[in-house]
Design an enzyme around this catalytic site. Structure first.
Site, PDB file in Angstrom:
ATOM      1  N   LYS A  20       0.781  -1.198  -0.042  1.00 43.13           N
ATOM      2  CA  LYS A  20      -0.188   0.015  -0.134  1.00 43.13           C
ATOM      3  C   LYS A  20       0.978   1.312  -0.046  1.00 43.13           C
ATOM      4  O   LYS A  20       0.656   2.349  -0.698  1.00 43.13           O
ATOM      5  CB  LYS A  20      -0.910   0.142   1.196  1.00 43.13           C
ATOM      6  CG  LYS A  20      -1.809  -1.022   1.359  1.00 43.13           C
ATOM      7  CD  LYS A  20      -2.606  -1.066   2.598  1.00 43.13           C
ATOM      8  CE  LYS A  20      -1.824  -1.026   3.890  1.00 43.13           C
ATOM      9  NZ  LYS A  20      -1.258  -2.200   4.252  1.00 43.13           N
ATOM     10  N   ARG A  95      -9.387   1.122   8.836  1.00 42.21           N
ATOM     11  CA  ARG A  95      -9.091  -0.326   9.214  1.00 42.21           C
ATOM     12  C   ARG A  95      -9.876  -1.128   9.752  1.00 42.21           C
ATOM     13  O   ARG A  95      -9.930  -2.112  10.099  1.00 42.21           O
ATOM     14  CB  ARG A  95      -7.789  -0.144  10.017  1.00 42.21           C
ATOM     15  CG  ARG A  95      -6.455   0.114   9.583  1.00 42.21           C
ATOM     16  CD  ARG A  95      -5.693  -1.065   9.232  1.00 42.21           C
ATOM     17  NE  ARG A  95      -4.385  -1.468   9.697  1.00 42.21           N
ATOM     18  CZ  ARG A  95      -3.248  -0.636   9.272  1.00 42.21           C
ATOM     19  NH1 ARG A  95      -3.595   0.508   8.663  1.00 42.21           N
ATOM     20  NH2 ARG A  95      -2.311  -0.939   9.735  1.00 42.21           N
ATOM     21  N   ARG A 134      11.744  -5.947   5.025  1.00 43.30           N
ATOM     22  CA  ARG A 134      11.471  -4.433   4.748  1.00 43.30           C
ATOM     23  C   ARG A 134      12.446  -3.592   5.454  1.00 43.30           C
ATOM     24  O   ARG A 134      12.919  -3.934   6.690  1.00 43.30           O
ATOM     25  CB  ARG A 134      10.166  -4.174   5.260  1.00 43.30           C
ATOM     26  CG  ARG A 134       9.870  -2.695   4.988  1.00 43.30           C
ATOM     27  CD  ARG A 134       8.334  -2.400   5.023  1.00 43.30           C
ATOM     28  NE  ARG A 134       7.841  -2.842   6.110  1.00 43.30           N
ATOM     29  CZ  ARG A 134       6.588  -2.451   6.438  1.00 43.30           C
ATOM     30  NH1 ARG A 134       5.687  -1.987   5.510  1.00 43.30           N
ATOM     31  NH2 ARG A 134       6.003  -2.860   7.666  1.00 43.30           N
ATOM     32  N   ARG A 167      11.527  -1.319  10.882  1.00 46.64           N
ATOM     33  CA  ARG A 167      10.167  -1.055  11.953  1.00 46.64           C
ATOM     34  C   ARG A 167       9.982  -1.869  13.063  1.00 46.64           C
ATOM     35  O   ARG A 167      10.331  -3.128  13.006  1.00 46.64           O
ATOM     36  CB  ARG A 167       9.049  -0.896  11.234  1.00 46.64           C
ATOM     37  CG  ARG A 167       8.502   0.466  10.482  1.00 46.64           C
ATOM     38  CD  ARG A 167       7.473   0.411   9.420  1.00 46.64           C
ATOM     39  NE  ARG A 167       6.366  -0.217  10.126  1.00 46.64           N
ATOM     40  CZ  ARG A 167       5.172  -0.076   9.495  1.00 46.64           C
ATOM     41  NH1 ARG A 167       5.301   0.243   8.041  1.00 46.64           N
ATOM     42  NH2 ARG A 167       4.145  -0.828   9.965  1.00 46.64           N
ATOM     43  N   ARG A 178      -0.234  -8.380  13.581  1.00 47.28           N
ATOM     44  CA  ARG A 178      -0.666  -7.393  12.655  1.00 47.28           C
ATOM     45  C   ARG A 178      -1.555  -8.265  11.455  1.00 47.28           C
ATOM     46  O   ARG A 178      -2.568  -7.545  11.115  1.00 47.28           O
ATOM     47  CB  ARG A 178       0.244  -6.707  11.997  1.00 47.28           C
ATOM     48  CG  ARG A 178       0.839  -5.652  12.724  1.00 47.28           C
ATOM     49  CD  ARG A 178       2.109  -5.213  12.426  1.00 47.28           C
ATOM     50  NE  ARG A 178       2.398  -4.591  11.017  1.00 47.28           N
ATOM     51  CZ  ARG A 178       3.353  -4.812  10.257  1.00 47.28           C
ATOM     52  NH1 ARG A 178       4.416  -5.275  10.821  1.00 47.28           N
ATOM     53  NH2 ARG A 178       3.480  -4.359   9.077  1.00 47.28           N
TER      54      ARG A 178
HETATM   55  P1  AP5 Z   1       4.893  -1.535   1.789  1.00 51.52           P
HETATM   56  O1  AP5 Z   1       4.499  -0.783   0.670  1.00 51.52           O
HETATM   57  O2  AP5 Z   1       5.641  -1.165   3.030  1.00 51.52           O
HETATM   58  O3  AP5 Z   1       3.480  -2.337   2.405  1.00 51.52           O
HETATM   59  P2  AP5 Z   1       2.145  -1.843   3.336  1.00 51.52           P
HETATM   60  O4  AP5 Z   1       0.724  -2.399   2.689  1.00 51.52           O
HETATM   61  O5  AP5 Z   1       2.262  -0.215   3.355  1.00 51.52           O
HETATM   62  O6  AP5 Z   1       2.372  -2.717   4.553  1.00 51.52           O
HETATM   63  P3  AP5 Z   1       2.707  -1.847   6.248  1.00 51.52           P
HETATM   64  O7  AP5 Z   1       3.366  -3.069   7.040  1.00 51.52           O
HETATM   65  O8  AP5 Z   1       3.073  -0.646   6.068  1.00 51.52           O
HETATM   66  O9  AP5 Z   1       1.120  -2.069   6.584  1.00 51.52           O
HETATM   67  P4  AP5 Z   1       0.577  -1.950   7.965  1.00 51.52           P
HETATM   68  O10 AP5 Z   1      -0.692  -1.980   7.314  1.00 51.52           O
HETATM   69  O11 AP5 Z   1       0.839  -3.066   8.870  1.00 51.52           O
HETATM   70  O12 AP5 Z   1       1.321  -0.753   8.455  1.00 51.52           O
HETATM   71  P5  AP5 Z   1       0.828   0.900   8.701  1.00 51.52           P
HETATM   72  O13 AP5 Z   1       2.045   1.653   8.766  1.00 51.52           O
HETATM   73  O14 AP5 Z   1      -0.325   0.980   7.975  1.00 51.52           O
HETATM   74  O15 AP5 Z   1       5.605  -2.853   1.332  1.00 51.52           O
HETATM   75  C1  AP5 Z   1       6.085  -3.887   2.086  1.00 51.52           C
HETATM   76  C2  AP5 Z   1       7.476  -4.615   1.769  1.00 51.52           C
HETATM   77  O16 AP5 Z   1       7.164  -5.166   0.455  1.00 51.52           O
HETATM   78  C3  AP5 Z   1       8.401  -3.655   1.437  1.00 51.52           C
HETATM   79  O17 AP5 Z   1       9.875  -4.118   1.919  1.00 51.52           O
HETATM   80  C4  AP5 Z   1       8.413  -3.282   0.033  1.00 51.52           C
HETATM   81  O18 AP5 Z   1       9.585  -2.953  -0.583  1.00 51.52           O
HETATM   82  C5  AP5 Z   1       8.154  -4.570  -0.499  1.00 51.52           C
HETATM   83  N1  AP5 Z   1       7.045  -4.579  -1.858  1.00 51.52           N
HETATM   84  C6  AP5 Z   1       6.173  -3.914  -2.133  1.00 51.52           C
HETATM   85  N2  AP5 Z   1       5.628  -4.005  -3.388  1.00 51.52           N
HETATM   86  C7  AP5 Z   1       6.399  -4.984  -3.766  1.00 51.52           C
HETATM   87  C8  AP5 Z   1       6.235  -5.815  -4.852  1.00 51.52           C
HETATM   88  N3  AP5 Z   1       5.431  -5.736  -5.990  1.00 51.52           N
HETATM   89  N4  AP5 Z   1       7.065  -7.032  -5.193  1.00 51.52           N
HETATM   90  C9  AP5 Z   1       7.978  -7.133  -4.137  1.00 51.52           C
HETATM   91  N5  AP5 Z   1       8.320  -6.579  -2.996  1.00 51.52           N
HETATM   92  C10 AP5 Z   1       7.231  -5.458  -2.761  1.00 51.52           C
HETATM   93  O19 AP5 Z   1       0.250   0.838  10.354  1.00 51.52           O
HETATM   94  C11 AP5 Z   1       1.217   0.405  11.485  1.00 51.52           C
HETATM   95  C12 AP5 Z   1       0.639   0.417  12.738  1.00 51.52           C
HETATM   96  O20 AP5 Z   1      -0.074   1.719  13.058  1.00 51.52           O
HETATM   97  C13 AP5 Z   1      -0.620  -0.618  12.883  1.00 51.52           C
HETATM   98  O21 AP5 Z   1      -0.331  -1.998  13.145  1.00 51.52           O
HETATM   99  C14 AP5 Z   1      -1.490  -0.114  13.892  1.00 51.52           C
HETATM  100  O22 AP5 Z   1      -0.897  -0.173  15.365  1.00 51.52           O
HETATM  101  C15 AP5 Z   1      -1.436   1.581  13.588  1.00 51.52           C
HETATM  102  N6  AP5 Z   1      -2.414   1.938  12.774  1.00 51.52           N
HETATM  103  C16 AP5 Z   1      -2.312   2.720  11.538  1.00 51.52           C
HETATM  104  N7  AP5 Z   1      -3.191   3.139  10.786  1.00 51.52           N
HETATM  105  C17 AP5 Z   1      -4.184   2.464  11.650  1.00 51.52           C
HETATM  106  C18 AP5 Z   1      -5.584   2.660  11.648  1.00 51.52           C
HETATM  107  N8  AP5 Z   1      -6.362   3.071  10.649  1.00 51.52           N
HETATM  108  N9  AP5 Z   1      -6.231   2.292  12.725  1.00 51.52           N
HETATM  109  C19 AP5 Z   1      -5.622   1.696  13.692  1.00 51.52           C
HETATM  110  N10 AP5 Z   1      -4.417   1.664  13.828  1.00 51.52           N
HETATM  111  C20 AP5 Z   1      -3.668   1.910  12.790  1.00 51.52           C
HETATM  112 MG    MG Z   2       2.763   1.090   4.723  1.00 55.42          MG
END
Ligand code: AP5
Ligand code: MG
Length: 222
Positions: A20, A95, A134, A167, A178
């Site tokens: 994402k 979410r 990552r 991270r 997660r």
């Molecule tokens: P990346 O693009 O980083 O993936 P992502 O979908 O953004 O995954 P996240 O881990 O950031 O999602 P998340 O939902 O756990 O975390 P968030 O920060 O939102 O890609 C992942 C990896 O794959 C990278 O290494 C990239 O290089 C690789 N990659 C990407 N595309 C690829 C491809 N096509 N081929 C190969 N490799 C590829 O949330 C973190 C925390 O914050 C949550 O756990 C929660 O505690 C809190 N939080 C955030 N938002 C909320 C909310 N709305 N409500 C409640 N809590 C929240």
């Molecule tokens: Mg992300």
């Protein structure tokens, strides 16, 4: 207030590691609209040591979702900044069903155009592999992968040169938690948006530019 002509109000749904953040950054450049990542906003608040950041930290490090009211308030404020007038890409929000309902209410109150939602689909084993390798930029939120998408120079962000980090929630226990939170609380959102006819599913496996093309096409079709 009325909707702006050509307004693009986009949501990227998908599991942790679906790509994402990676794709939202590219779409933001392509469409000239801001990427709004609640994960990045919460990590910034944590770094700054604000009361909100301190509260969020306990949940984030364990891989649990932060309470709805905390993130809803953040997003409501962010959507009203001038740069979000031509549209926005939400990454990591909503979410939960209550977050989606709150978002609908805010957009209606602001007189904004209809949402377009894409669900980025990636098999679980690939998600775990992506998250386990990552590297993240603490400054601009860019994601890299030690094997799949390495940075051009060792451990430095391609766009801002900041040293990359792993991270705190990319540890195996937090990854498992997660994914559990995703299945329990976030996956049901696909049904929510399917009912309103605004959802498209996109295969998130493949080269970055190939996935980007699929997303652009899916968003154009809606
Ligand atoms: P990346 O693009 O980083 O993936 P992502 O979908 O953004 O995954 P996240 O881990 O950031 O999602 P998340 O939902 O756990 O975390 P968030 O920060 O939102 O890609 C992942 C990896 O794959 C990278 O290494 C990239 O290089 C690789 N990659 C990407 N595309 C690829 C491809 N096509 N081929 C190969 N490799 C590829 O949330 C973190 C925390 O914050 C949550 O756990 C929660 O505690 C809190 N939080 C955030 N938002 C909320 C909310 N709305 N409500 C409640 N809590 C929240
Ligand atoms: Mg992300």
């Amino acid at each position: 207030m009325t909707a702006t002509v050509g307004e693009r109000n986009l949501i990227l749904l998908g599991a942790p590691g679906a790509g994402k953040g990676t794709q939202a950054q590219k779409l933001a450049v392509r469409f000239g609209i801001p990427q709004i990542s609640t994960g990045d906003m919460l990590r910034a608040a944590r770094r700054e040591g604000t009361p909100l950041g301190k509260k969020a930290e306990e949940y984030m490090n364990k891989g649990q979702l932060v309470p709805d009211e905390v993130v809803i308030g953040l997003v409501e404020e962010r959507l009203q900044l001038p740069d979000a007038k031509p549209g926005f890409i939400l990454d990591g929000f909503p979410r939960t069903i209550p977050q989606a309902q709150a978002l609908d209410g805010v957009l209606q109150k602001l007189g904004r155009a209809k949402l377009k939602v894409v669900d980025v689909q990636v098999p679980e084993a690939t998600l775990v592999e992506r998250l386990g390798g990552r590297l993240s930029c603490p400054k601009d939120g860019a994601s890299y992968h030690v094997k799949f998408t390495p940075p051009k120079s060792d451990n430095l962000c391609d766009s801002c040169g900041t040293a990359l980090i792993t991270r705190a929630d990319d540890k195996p226990e937090a990854i498992t938690q997660r994914l559990r939170e995703y299945h329990d609380k976030t996956a049901p959102l696909a049904g929510y948006y399917q009912t309103s006819g605004v959802l498209r599913a996109v295969d998130g496996v493949g080269e970055l530019e190939v996935v980007l093309d699929r997303l652009v096409r899916a968003l154009g079709e809606q």
